[in-house]
Design an enzyme around this catalytic site. Structure first.
Site, PDB file in Angstrom:
ATOM      1  N   ASP A 391       0.863  -1.186   0.000  1.00  0.00           N
ATOM      2  CA  ASP A 391       0.000   0.000   0.000  1.00  0.00           C
ATOM      3  C   ASP A 391       0.900   1.237   0.000  1.00  0.00           C
ATOM      4  OD1 ASP A 391      -2.317   1.615   0.324  1.00  0.00           O
ATOM      5  OD2 ASP A 391      -1.918   1.702   2.468  1.00  0.00           O
ATOM      6  N   PHE A 670     -17.948   8.772   5.817  1.00  0.00           N
ATOM      7  CA  PHE A 670     -17.191   8.378   4.624  1.00  0.00           C
ATOM      8  C   PHE A 670     -17.314   6.874   4.410  1.00  0.00           C
ATOM      9  CE2 PHE A 670     -13.396   6.666   2.655  1.00  0.00           C
ATOM     10  CZ  PHE A 670     -13.217   7.494   1.556  1.00  0.00           C
ATOM     11  N   THR A 811      -2.491   1.490  -4.717  1.00  0.00           N
ATOM     12  CA  THR A 811      -2.978   2.636  -3.953  1.00  0.00           C
ATOM     13  C   THR A 811      -4.294   3.133  -4.521  1.00  0.00           C
ATOM     14  OG1 THR A 811      -2.451   4.897  -3.264  1.00  0.00           O
ATOM     15  CG2 THR A 811      -1.590   4.192  -5.381  1.00  0.00           C
ATOM     16  N   GLY A 812      -5.036   3.821  -3.690  1.00  0.00           N
ATOM     17  CA  GLY A 812      -6.276   4.437  -4.137  1.00  0.00           C
ATOM     18  C   GLY A 812      -6.110   5.867  -4.591  1.00  0.00           C
ATOM     19  N   ASP A 937      -6.542  -2.681   3.463  1.00  0.00           N
ATOM     20  CA  ASP A 937      -5.466  -3.574   3.035  1.00  0.00           C
ATOM     21  C   ASP A 937      -5.640  -4.992   3.559  1.00  0.00           C
ATOM     22  OD1 ASP A 937      -4.119  -1.367   1.838  1.00  0.00           O
ATOM     23  OD2 ASP A 937      -3.323  -0.809   3.796  1.00  0.00           O
TER      24      ASP A 937
END
Length: 1222
Positions: A391, A670, A811-812, A937
């Site tokens: 990540d 969120f 990764t985002g 993750d």
């Protein structure tokens, strides 16, 4: 106690099972039924809060442990042989003697299991006997106070005015707990007549379905935000009242506690195959012996006197005797299968874990944490890794955010001084600039007139911030500060302005907890409303046992004066002076004492409202996400100070010093699907319903209202700024606002409450209501936050790459941000050929894959490019990755990816992360490692062969799901290159040595069969044979597997290529070379004494004793050749084994006259040691047997073995050979 019939007890047990298995539970308070016997209580079917994690009981330990051990086929094999030895026609030893080895092994394993279970019992007993633990049981009310450690799972019924904050060991939660009763009302637990309806227990830590049905049938919904999980610590609240819904083993925490993770390592899978080869070899040797016995009997001219018939005078036929002899030889040669190997492997792994966890280089002083080994049986896999999937945020970066830039209404404010302060100090500044720093640091809004001394002070201050935590110092931008001043002056306090709304959104739209920095954290006793759940008897209180109602009153903080001047007055003069380039306001810097707080600028003045809220210089912010903390501190730097937060309100102090209390109507939290969060508040002045939203740019931009000309330009400019931020590696967020009409809010509120009270499809309904409101948003601006790389990340990635490990980052983040970080951490190099795959249609993805693969293959087939490969890097976004992993393109994507030196996947979801890991692991048949720090993750960590969690800012979910837990990414370098290499090579060499040792020893018995008619006779005493493997040669290989170092840690870190070469330590050829070496050594150890004693009149044991002694010296000296690093422990164990052999054998020969009738080993070794021939035979046989092994392991041989690693490894190896073992 009333007697109950067995039928009634059985009926009650069945009802209890049905009640516990229902999808929904109806829970009522136990207080009205207090004093009744347990059979009459409505909640009697639910468990108490006592826990039991032990596997065994005292009475059933032996049968249950044996059942566990017999899951291992090797134990069944050896027990079967021991039983077979009780059959007279096939026995090779005394039946009792054959039981000793397997009994010793089973006993040692049982002792180890008993000790581990006893430690679990002690832990359970300690926890179950704590006062609060015994009282928290299902359907009782609990009174909670600050620093209360929860041992059950509780929904909050009532809480004080201060926001309740909880810290969990499983994940970090920072929620406003939603009570069901207003704060300033009286609450009497005896009068609670509602029904708590909740789902049955499950292990989902992120969701909880529940509602409270009041007597008037009104329902109040509750979710995970209202549930206090077991293992959490309650903070920042005066007191709260909770209702226990889950207790004991039904809590989510216990359902997630599966104990240590057990996986089968790659080496263990290879070991099982080699054990099968040994079984085949054993059967082959026994078949040869059986056939030889048959032929020997056939060749006899008559019946010799030593063949004794049975009681009826009948002798078995040669064929039947040969059949029996097959099983006799299996019993005799059974030690060819190493019975103690599995136990030795477990002991070695425990020793390896001890040294790994106690490595000071893997200890992080900042978090006071060391590496955790949670999977006890895959340590050697750390030396076999071929692919690392990582990540980015919190793994490669610090996850400690610094506010760097912002864009408001299309205008960009670069905050240049923040960028300057963000740069690391030079070595000279650190060394020579050591003057004391004052607590008050000045800053200037005019860059040209900055005082050098002030800059020095700021740098020193900034340096301290970097060491201690999140960098909260934000130097306001001059232009933006002027704009805020004009907005305050023109609009006053009654009108809204986009600049003011922007900073109000930063201060309000979050879940940050506000507390006092100097609040005393103390452990307090717990007051329970009513008794225990297992017996139904109440515990009397000191006031006479009567339960008194509680009056929850407001909590007021003592006022504190503030000496700063009014900001608006100061700004008006400053703006005037700025036209003359003399704009130098002095702003007080504040130092926070806890949490993320370090240094912030206070731009506000004191007000009368200070009497009701905490003073701003004593605030402590505790955030669920470091992003939120950075934004709140940025708002504070401009005077928009978050002062207090409760479930119903948010208090913000404006730059003018006025405090506004916004009523919080709802919080849309969120989630990974919406990629945004919103807070719906009622403005205290305009009374408007305002929705503030922040989130990812691609999730926000498509929700904007229909844009006019100016709004289009604002959106376009903001998007341009966002792209620039991303290219600089900053994390970006968009901030919006929406005014909701009263009619729309009322209609939406009904749908929202219905969704919150739902049980079925609750998550979908809640998300639908959030999406329904988050439309037609007005863009306010965007932020850019820096997340710096962790220390030594580039060095670690380069070392892993040199070690032959492929590194992928998943990764985002946006591609621009991810690429910038990729270059910063040296995942990407300037000379790399970077392939960017960002497509919309699958046909385009197919075309790019085909063209790229063709170019790469053509390059490899070109004769001019022999022994070279292009440095290719692949950057792919989530949408394109979904296409590439489709069944028709998956093979081509994997083919391209394996030819790339590095791969960077952007905008990927947690499920995509795990999918990538699974595809690469299964298609390429490689060992994979995944490392991450957050809940997103977990899927990736569990999909890899080895999962590593980083204990960072995002909680403990990744750590809980991992096999190993570290605190810094840089620790991965030593963990793999040093400990991984050592663990693998040690264990591989020990296993090979075990096979060699057993084959070499058992072949002595096999060669003797050729001279005794394959009769299954042994020339070594049975007891000494057993002692040989259990005591004389058992400790040295265990010590070898725990402590040997083929190469020092410094060399392994300096020459990462050695990691790749060490992966070939245990191979098919290595195993068979050791077996052939064992055959050779056994031939030498048998036939040299045989030729020396040929035609003599010595007895069988006089011949066997030198063979036993020679075998001991040969096996131990063989290990001495294999050992690369000698220590005092090595010498003590090696010499101790030899001494133990002679002491035990001499004592046995002296006192055991009839231990093994009709044989007589009396005084055998004593007589041998008086004969010089004995010493000469031992010396010559040992030297001749070990010559090939010594020649192979000489320094040139080592260098030859390391030659493929290249010049650095070969040069290092020459250095090792000259200096001796490391």
């Amino acid at each position: 106690m009333t007697w109950r019939s067995p039928l009634a007890l059985m009926r009650d047990a069945l009802r209890g099972q049905r009640a516990r298995e229902k999808d929904l539970r109806n829970l009522v308070s136990n207080l009205p039924y207090e004093g009744l016997e347990k059979a009459k209580q409505p909640n009697r079917h639910f468990p108490s809060n006592a826990i039991k994690t032990t596997k065994y009981t005292l009475l059933l330990f032996i049968p249950m442990n044996l059942f566990e051990q017999f899951h291992r086929l090797a134990n069944i094999y050896f027990v079967g042989l021991a039983i077979l030895n009780f059959i007279p026609v096939v026995n090779a030893f005394q039946p009792e003697v054959a039981l000793i080895p397997i009994c010793v092994i089973l006993s040692l394993t049982a002792l180890k299991d008993a000790w581990e279970d006893f430690r679990r019992y002690q832990s359970d007993r300690k926890l179950n006997n704590t006062p609060y633990k015994k009282k928290e049981s299902t359907c009782w009310f609990t009174y909670l106070q600050c620093i209360y450690f929860l041992s059950a799972e509780i929904i909050v019924i009532l809480e004080a005015q201060v926001k309740l904050h909880l810290e969990s060991f499983h994940f970090y939660r920072n929620d406003l707990m939603s009570p069901f009763i207003s704060q300033n009302s009286e609450f009497e637990p005896e009068s609670f007549s509602g029904i708590v309806v909740c789902e049955k227990p499950n292990n989902n830590l992120n969701h909880f379905k529940c509602y409270v049905e009041k007597p008037d049938k009104e329902r109040a919904g509750a979710g995970i935000e209202s549930l206090l999980l077991r293992g959490c610590t309650v903070r920042n609240t005066d007191h709260a009242v909770g209702f226990v819904v889950y207790a004991g083993h039904e809590t989510k925490s216990m359902l997630n506690n599966n104990g240590p993770r057990y996986k089968r390592s790659k080496l263990e899978r290879k070991l099982n195959i080699d054990v099968i080869f040994c079984v085949i070899l054993l059967f082959t040797m026994c078949l040869v012996g059986a056939l030889g016995h048959f032929l020997w009997l056939q060749a006899l001219p008559g019946i010799p006197p030593y063949l004794v018939p049975d009681s009826s005078g009948h002798l078995d036929s040669p064929s039947l005797s040969g059949f029996y002899m097959f099983f006799t030889l299996i019993i005799l040669l059974q030690i060819l299968i190493p019975i103690s190997l599995y136990v030795s492997i477990e002991l070695v792994k425990i020793g390896q874990i001890f040294f790994v966890t106690n490595d000071t280089d893997l200890f992080d002083e900042e978090t006071d944490s060391r590496i955790q080994c949670k999977a006890l049986n895959i340590t050697e896999d750390l030396g076999q890794i071929e692919y690392v999937f990582s990540d980015k945020t919190g793994t490669l970066t610090e996850n400690k955010m610094v506010f760097r830039r912002c864009s408001i209404m299309g205008t960009e404010y670069p905050h240049k001084e923040n960028a300057v302060l963000g740069e690391p100090e030079s070595e000279e500044e650190v060394i020579f600039d050591q003057r004391p720093q004052s607590l008050q640091t000045g800053w200037s809004l005019d860059a040209e007139d900055t005082n050098p001394r002030d800059t020095t002070q700021r740098r020193g201050s900034r340096h301290r911030s970097k060491v201690t935590g999140i960098e909260t110092e934000v130097i306001p931008d001059k232009k933006l500060l002027q704009q805020i001043s004009r907005a305050e002056s023109s609009s006053g306090s009654r009108k809204t302005d986009p600049y003011l709304d922007f900073f109000l959104a930063l201060a309000i739209c979050n879940t940050v907890v506000v507390s006092m920095a100097t609040a005393q954290r103390r452990r307090v006793s717990v007051l329970l409303w009513m008794g225990s759940g297992d017996g139904g008897h109440s515990q009397e209180r000191k006031d006479g046992g009567k339960i008194c109602p509680i009056k929850i009153s407001s909590i007021l903080v003592s006022p504190r004066s503030c000496h700063s001047t009014n900001l608006l007055e100061r700004l008006s003069s400053l703006v005037k002076n700025s036209e003359e380039d003399h704009f130098h306001p002095s702003v007080k810097m504040e130092r926070n004492g806890g949490g993320y707080g370090l240094q912030t600028c206070s731009l506000h003045a004191a007000s009368q409202s200070d009497k009701a809220v905490a003073p701003s210089d004593n605030l402590r912010y505790e955030a669920e996400s470091p992003d939120e903390a950075a934004l709140v501190y940025a708002a504070k730097a401009y005077g928009f100070i978050l002062l207090a937060r409760t479930p119903d309100s948010v208090t913000v102090r404006l730059p003018s010093g006025e405090d506004l209390v916004f009523k919080v109507l709802d919080t849309l939290t969120f989630d990974s699907n919406r990629k945004r969060m919103s807070v719906l508040v009622q403005h205290p002045i305009t009374k408007e319903y305002v929705l503030y939203t922040k989130g990812a740019d691609y999730a926000i931009m498509e929700l904007l209202e229909a844009l006019s000309g100016k709004q289009k330009n604002t959106a376009a400019d903001t998007q341009h700024h966002l792209d620039c931020y991303a290219k600089e590696g900053l994390r970006t967020l968009c901030v919006t606002k929406k005014v909701v009409s009263a009619k729309v809010y009322e209609s939406w509120s009904v749908d929202r409450q219905r969704a919150l009270a739902a049980i079925d499809n609750k998550e979908e309904l809640i998300m639908d209501t959030a999406v329904q409101l988050e439309t037609n948003l007005s863009l306010l601006g965007a932020t850019g936050i820096e997340d710096r790389l962790q220390e030594n990340v580039p060095d670690t990635i380069m070392a892993l790459r040199e070690a032959g490990i492929q590194v992928w980052v998943l990764t985002g983040d946006k591609p621009e941000t991810a690429v910038n970080i990729g270059y910063a951490c040296r995942l990407l190099e300037e000379e790399d050929l970077v392939i960017n795959m960002t497509v919309v249609f699958q046909i385009t993805c197919t075309s790019i894959l085909d063209c790229t693969l063709e170019e790469v293959r053509r390059y490899g087939e070109d004769p001019r490019n022999v022994d070279t490969c292009p440095d290719i890097a692949l950057v792919i976004d989530g949408r394109t990755l979904t296409m590439a992993l489709s069944p028709d393109l998956q093979e081509r994507f994997v083919d391209l990816a394996k030819r790339c030196r590095s791969v960077l996947c952007c905008r990927v979801t947690p499920l995509q992360k795990s999918r990538v890991v699974k595809v690469i692991r299964e298609k390429l048949k490689v060992m994979t490692l995944a490392v991450g720090d957050g809940a997103n993750d977990v899927n990736m960590i569990q999909a890899a062969d080895i999962g590593i969690g980083i204990s960072g800012q995002e909680g403990m979910q990744a750590v809980m799901a991992s096999d190993f837990a570290i605190s810094r990414f840089r620790h991965l370098k030593k963990l793999l290159l040093v400990h991984g290499h050592w663990c693998y090579t040690r264990l591989a060499n020990m296993i090979i040595y075990f096979f060699y040792k057993n084959v070499a020893y058992v072949n002595l018995l096999f060669w003797y069969q050729f001279f005794c008619g394959f009769s299954g006779t042994a020339m070594i005493d049975y007891w000494l044979m057993i002692f040989f493997n259990l005591f004389f040669t058992s400790a040295p290989p265990i010590m070898f597997g725990i402590m040997d170092k083929d190469v020092s840690a410094e060399v392994l870190l300096g020459v990462p290529e050695l990691y790749r070469t060490g992966q070939g330590e245990y191979k098919f050829s290595t195993f068979w070379v050791s077996i052939l070496d064992a055959f050779y050594q056994s031939l030498v150890c048998f036939f040299i004494p045989y030729l020396a004693y040929q035609d003599s009149d010595i007895d069988i044991f006089t011949f066997g004793t030198p063979l036993n002694t020679i075998s001991l010296f040969t096996i131990l000296l063989h290990l001495s050749i294999e050992i690369k690093a000698w220590t005092v422990v090595h010498w003590v164990i090696m010499l101790g084994s030899v001494a133990l052999y002679f002491v035990v054998t001499l004592a046995y020969s002296a006192i055991c006259v009839t231990c093994n009738p009709p044989s007589n080993p009396y005084w055998i070794l004593q007589s041998q040691m008086a004969d010089p021939m004995f010493y000469l035979i031992c010396l010559i046989s040992t030297v001749v047997a070990l010559l090939p092994r010594y020649h192979q392991r000489s320094p040139p041989g080592v260098c030859q073995a390391l030659h493929p690693a290249g010049g650095r490894a070969l040069m290092c190896c020459h250095r090792v050979s000259l200096l001796g073992p490391l």
